[in-house]
Design an enzyme around this catalytic site. Sequence first.
Site, PDB file in Angstrom:
ATOM      1  N   HIS A  72       0.814  -1.205   0.000  1.00 41.25           N
ATOM      2  CA  HIS A  72       0.000   0.000   0.000  1.00 41.25           C
ATOM      3  C   HIS A  72       0.856   1.267   0.000  1.00 41.25           C
ATOM      4  CE1 HIS A  72      -4.021  -1.904   1.497  1.00 41.25           C
ATOM      5  NE2 HIS A  72      -3.470  -2.584   0.487  1.00 41.25           N
ATOM      6  N   GLU A  74       0.703   4.073   1.685  1.00 34.33           N
ATOM      7  CA  GLU A  74       1.119   4.601   2.983  1.00 34.33           C
ATOM      8  C   GLU A  74       2.335   3.847   3.512  1.00 34.33           C
ATOM      9  OE1 GLU A  74      -3.486   4.647   2.871  1.00 34.33           O
ATOM     10  OE2 GLU A  74      -1.859   3.416   2.081  1.00 34.33           O
ATOM     11  N   CYS A 103      -3.204   0.119   7.249  1.00 33.67           N
ATOM     12  CA  CYS A 103      -2.378   1.307   7.007  1.00 33.67           C
ATOM     13  C   CYS A 103      -2.568   2.343   8.109  1.00 33.67           C
ATOM     14  CB  CYS A 103      -2.684   1.903   5.633  1.00 33.67           C
ATOM     15  SG  CYS A 103      -1.977   0.924   4.287  1.00 33.67           S
TER      16      CYS A 103
END
Length: 144
Positions: A72, A74, A103
Amino acid sequence: MENKRLGIHKYFMEIANTVSKRSTCDRKRVGCILVKNKRIIATGYNGSIPGAEHCDDVGHLMVGDHCVRSVHAEVNAIIQCAIHAVSCDGSICYCNTIPCWNCFKILASSGIKKIYYSDDYEAELKDNVMKFSKDLDIPIIKIT
């Protein structure tokens, strides 16, 4: 003469949107930037582990309803901080999509003090993220 200068939050969100264009998973193109003292300290987009095949090239690796091939955005931004020995403690996150539950936990554990986002995703998980953000005093603010 009218001042057409972007506000600081829209400015950073536009940069997060631009970062999302590097994403290699077409299920959801997500971009994230971490900002400290009004300076960008890291960027991240969702994509495969460096050196691994990309969803856009070979398809998705689905487990349940989620593609697990991609890291992801993040997490990639925090990894960039770690690789370059830059502390993200006390920084602000700008992400074009509200962080997922995992996240959010990673951002909170990394010392992020505030999260701005523009798009909703997975309504049932958003409730948990919003509840814990209040409990932990980490504001999550939608920019429209």
